[in-house]
Write a protein that holds these residues in place. Structure first.
Motif, PDB file in Angstrom:
ATOM      1  N   GLY A 118     -20.139  17.480   4.831  1.00 60.16           N
ATOM      2  CA  GLY A 118     -18.778  17.863   5.194  1.00 60.16           C
ATOM      3  C   GLY A 118     -17.687  17.325   4.303  1.00 60.16           C
ATOM      4  O   GLY A 118     -16.502  17.543   4.575  1.00 60.16           O
ATOM      5  N   GLY A 119     -18.045  16.619   3.238  1.00 61.03           N
ATOM      6  CA  GLY A 119     -17.032  16.096   2.327  1.00 61.03           C
ATOM      7  C   GLY A 119     -16.445  17.185   1.450  1.00 61.03           C
ATOM      8  O   GLY A 119     -17.059  18.232   1.244  1.00 61.03           O
ATOM      9  N   SER A 120     -15.235  16.956   0.916  1.00 56.36           N
ATOM     10  CA  SER A 120     -14.562  17.924   0.044  1.00 56.36           C
ATOM     11  C   SER A 120     -14.175  17.251  -1.267  1.00 56.36           C
ATOM     12  O   SER A 120     -13.854  16.062  -1.291  1.00 56.36           O
ATOM     13  N   TYR A 121     -14.188  18.028  -2.355  1.00 60.42           N
ATOM     14  CA  TYR A 121     -13.807  17.530  -3.679  1.00 60.42           C
ATOM     15  C   TYR A 121     -12.651  18.339  -4.223  1.00 60.42           C
ATOM     16  O   TYR A 121     -12.645  19.567  -4.101  1.00 60.42           O
ATOM     17  N   MET A 122     -11.678  17.672  -4.837  1.00 52.27           N
ATOM     18  CA  MET A 122     -10.602  18.342  -5.556  1.00 52.27           C
ATOM     19  C   MET A 122     -10.466  17.674  -6.917  1.00 52.27           C
ATOM     20  O   MET A 122      -9.967  16.546  -7.019  1.00 52.27           O
ATOM     21  N   LEU A 123     -10.929  18.350  -7.951  1.00 56.34           N
ATOM     22  CA  LEU A 123     -10.815  17.849  -9.312  1.00 56.34           C
ATOM     23  C   LEU A 123      -9.501  18.315  -9.929  1.00 56.34           C
ATOM     24  O   LEU A 123      -8.878  19.264  -9.468  1.00 56.34           O
ATOM     25  N   ASN A 124      -9.120  17.622 -11.001  1.00 59.72           N
ATOM     26  CA  ASN A 124      -7.920  18.011 -11.758  1.00 59.72           C
ATOM     27  C   ASN A 124      -6.657  17.984 -10.890  1.00 59.72           C
ATOM     28  O   ASN A 124      -5.781  18.820 -11.026  1.00 59.72           O
ATOM     29  N   ARG A 125      -6.589  17.003  -9.993  1.00 59.09           N
ATOM     30  CA  ARG A 125      -5.428  16.867  -9.099  1.00 59.09           C
ATOM     31  C   ARG A 125      -4.855  15.458  -9.254  1.00 59.09           C
ATOM     32  O   ARG A 125      -5.502  14.465  -8.899  1.00 59.09           O
ATOM     33  N   GLY A 126      -3.662  15.371  -9.783  1.00 55.32           N
ATOM     34  CA  GLY A 126      -3.008  14.079  -9.925  1.00 55.32           C
ATOM     35  C   GLY A 126      -2.524  13.554  -8.588  1.00 55.32           C
ATOM     36  O   GLY A 126      -2.218  14.316  -7.666  1.00 55.32           O
ATOM     37  N   VAL A 127      -2.470  12.243  -8.452  1.00 59.88           N
ATOM     38  CA  VAL A 127      -1.954  11.601  -7.241  1.00 59.88           C
ATOM     39  C   VAL A 127      -0.485  11.271  -7.476  1.00 59.88           C
ATOM     40  O   VAL A 127      -0.149  10.467  -8.352  1.00 59.88           O
ATOM     41  N   GLU A 128       0.385  11.886  -6.705  1.00 63.13           N
ATOM     42  CA  GLU A 128       1.823  11.704  -6.877  1.00 63.13           C
ATOM     43  C   GLU A 128       2.337  10.456  -6.167  1.00 63.13           C
ATOM     44  O   GLU A 128       3.235   9.772  -6.650  1.00 63.13           O
ATOM     45  N   GLU A 129       1.757  10.156  -5.000  1.00 58.05           N
ATOM     46  CA  GLU A 129       2.244   9.014  -4.222  1.00 58.05           C
ATOM     47  C   GLU A 129       1.196   8.618  -3.182  1.00 58.05           C
ATOM     48  O   GLU A 129       0.522   9.466  -2.609  1.00 58.05           O
ATOM     49  N   ILE A 130       1.074   7.317  -2.983  1.00 59.31           N
ATOM     50  CA  ILE A 130       0.298   6.795  -1.862  1.00 59.31           C
ATOM     51  C   ILE A 130       1.305   6.412  -0.782  1.00 59.31           C
ATOM     52  O   ILE A 130       2.141   5.532  -0.982  1.00 59.31           O
ATOM     53  N   VAL A 131       1.259   7.099   0.346  1.00 64.34           N
ATOM     54  CA  VAL A 131       2.277   6.943   1.390  1.00 64.34           C
ATOM     55  C   VAL A 131       1.868   5.811   2.338  1.00 64.34           C
ATOM     56  O   VAL A 131       0.751   5.803   2.878  1.00 64.34           O
ATOM     57  N   MET A 132       2.787   4.864   2.532  1.00 62.37           N
ATOM     58  CA  MET A 132       2.537   3.708   3.392  1.00 62.37           C
ATOM     59  C   MET A 132       3.442   3.755   4.618  1.00 62.37           C
ATOM     60  O   MET A 132       4.543   4.309   4.574  1.00 62.37           O
ATOM     61  N   ASP A 133       2.999   3.158   5.703  1.00 58.74           N
ATOM     62  CA  ASP A 133       3.812   2.994   6.915  1.00 58.74           C
ATOM     63  C   ASP A 133       3.474   1.646   7.534  1.00 58.74           C
ATOM     64  O   ASP A 133       2.333   1.414   7.932  1.00 58.74           O
ATOM     65  N   LYS A 134       4.471   0.763   7.569  1.00 58.61           N
ATOM     66  CA  LYS A 134       4.287  -0.583   8.111  1.00 58.61           C
ATOM     67  C   LYS A 134       3.135  -1.319   7.417  1.00 58.61           C
ATOM     68  O   LYS A 134       2.330  -2.000   8.039  1.00 58.61           O
ATOM     69  N   GLY A 135       3.070  -1.154   6.101  1.00 61.46           N
ATOM     70  CA  GLY A 135       2.099  -1.893   5.302  1.00 61.46           C
ATOM     71  C   GLY A 135       0.711  -1.281   5.246  1.00 61.46           C
ATOM     72  O   GLY A 135      -0.178  -1.833   4.583  1.00 61.46           O
ATOM     73  N   LYS A 136       0.502  -0.135   5.914  1.00 63.49           N
ATOM     74  CA  LYS A 136      -0.819   0.503   5.902  1.00 63.49           C
ATOM     75  C   LYS A 136      -0.726   1.890   5.275  1.00 63.49           C
ATOM     76  O   LYS A 136       0.280   2.582   5.409  1.00 63.49           O
ATOM     77  N   VAL A 137      -1.809   2.303   4.598  1.00 65.47           N
ATOM     78  CA  VAL A 137      -1.846   3.636   4.014  1.00 65.47           C
ATOM     79  C   VAL A 137      -1.957   4.670   5.132  1.00 65.47           C
ATOM     80  O   VAL A 137      -2.712   4.489   6.094  1.00 65.47           O
TER      81      VAL A 137
END
Length: 424
Positions: free
Chosen positions: A223-242
């Motif tokens: 059930g896993g999914s792969y997305m190649l050639n996709r840059g990460v724009e931002e890691i979104v945090m809330d109260k110190g957690k991703v």
């Protein structure tokens, strides 16, 4: 994680699998990547090449093989046994003995040393951690490896090739540590060697890029999914957690696993590694024309603090054009002139058709990730095996799940023989 029931999304900025340790699947792409002009004389068809950026071998009874068997990734892979393991001493390349007959004929040791070394090996092979009767009146948790060598009256030459070419230590720090760790390492080497006789190492056909592809296929089955050639724009945090990752859209998550390049503010540099990929049209001298091999140059032989590693694969593994070879020289950087540091390894490969040099930082996470739920892997080291990476995997699994990654209990030797498809 997928096999364990987690819903997993893989995002990769690259158009290929494997990240830092990918296999480059055409010669033209390799030249472009290193900004080197293409050769005037063709080296076969470009698509015949699969060049590992960080080549490593798998110990036949090592942790990675057991992980592959446990997760059933082996169904997607074929392997060849690496043809020889060698060690450098006094300006020459010597085969690490793989049979008792080779040990008796080896010029690594004198006749009396051979007898004493045999006694040490028999002690180690008969050693059982749960049976104090095999300890020979020594406490393996208190007796240092230096003291164990002394007990068997073995000198510096035997200590060097045993510690570096069999126990696979990068420095001599192990000599003053409890001998139990070295005993485990030599037992692993011996068990791996006994599986196929030529050497203790395996290498997948078509290169190491087959490993992440195998895991991707397995993840998809669960059930896993792969997305190649996709840059990460931002890691979104809330109260110190991703809580999410932005990548041409918003993907919510409870945990994030990544390599150091995605979170430069969460890692620190602990050193550098130099790697030199070399294209050859001949096997390495003094290796009996082997199509694949490893050579370890112990630190003391070249007046260094850490070993130099040479590994080679070839057209026989479907990674190069007919009659061509790919060698890699790597080491931990110790000076301001890294290319000079690997010169002893490069001299063993002459003449070299083309070299591609890379120097990369060794990065480690600055915390365990439990608070932020961002878990960062360590950078690859300079060695030519995966044992340290497997320790990192187990450590990350423990921090991510709160439990141990129990994969060895269910993987017996017979199962490894059945699952690992070895191609002669």
């Amino acid at each position: 994680m997928s096999v364990g029931g987690k819903k997993v999304l893989h995002i990769d900025r690259n158009p290929y699998y494997g990240g830092e340790s990918a296999s480059i699947s055409s010669l033209e792409e390799l030249y472009r990547r290193f900004q080197v002009p293409c050769p005037a004389k063709p080296m076969g068809r470009g698509r015949d090449w699969n060049v590992d950026l960080i080549p490593k071998f798998l110990l036949a009874s090592g942790q990675l093989v057991k992980m592959l068997v446990y997760t059933k990734v082996t169904r997607y892979l074929d392997f060849k046994v690496v043809e020889g393991s060698y060690v450098y001493r006094a300006g020459k390349v010597h085969k690490v003995p793989s049979t008792e007959a080779e040990a008796l004929a080896s010029d690594l040791m004198g006749m009396f040393d051979k007898r004493r070394f045999r006694k040490l090996l028999l002690f180690i092979l008969n050693f059982e951690e749960r049976d104090p009767r095999t300890y020979q009146d020594m406490d393996p948790n208190r007796t240092s490896m230096r003291e164990l060598f002394r007990h068997f009256d073995l000198g510096p030459d035997i200590m060097e090739f045993t510690g570096h070419a069999m126990a696979l230590y990068r420095s001599d720090d192990y000599l003053d540590q409890p001998c139990i760790q070295t005993i485990r390492r030599i037992k692993l080497y011996s068990e791996s060697l006994a599986r196929y006789n030529f050497s203790p190492y395996l290498y997948p056909l078509y290169g190491l890029g087959e490993l992440p592809q195998g895991f991707a296929r397995l993840s998809a089955v669960h059930g896993g999914s792969y997305m190649l050639n996709r840059g990460v724009e931002e890691i979104v945090m809330d109260k110190g957690k991703v809580v999410a990752v932005k990548s041409e859209g918003l993907f919510r998550c409870k945990q994030l696993i990544c390599d150091p390049s995605y979170v430069p503010n969460r890692v620190k540099k602990i050193g550098r590694v130099i790697r030199v990929i070399c294209l050859l049209n001949h096997p390495i001298k003094n290796t009996h024309d082997a199509n694949s091999c490893q050579i370890i140059i112990p630190q003391t032989q070249v007046h260094r603090k850490s070993d130099i590693y040479v590994c080679m694969v070839s057209y026989a593994h479907n990674v190069a054009s007919e009659g061509m070879y790919i060698a890699m020289v790597s080491t931990t950087v110790e000076t301001s002139n890294p290319e000079k540091e690997v010169q002893p390894g490069l001299e063993l490969l002459e003449p070299i058709q083309q070299k591609f040099v890379s120097i990369s930082n060794m990065m480690v996470p600055i915390d365990d990730g439990r608070n932020s739920q961002i878990f960062v892997s360590r950078s690859y080291d300079a060695t030519t095996h995966f044992e340290m990476e497997c320790e990192d995997i187990k450590d990350m699994y423990r921090r991510i799940t709160g439990s141990e990654f129990i994969f060895e209990m269910g993987v017996e030797a017979k199962q490894i023989d059945n699952e690992i498809r070895e191609v002669y």
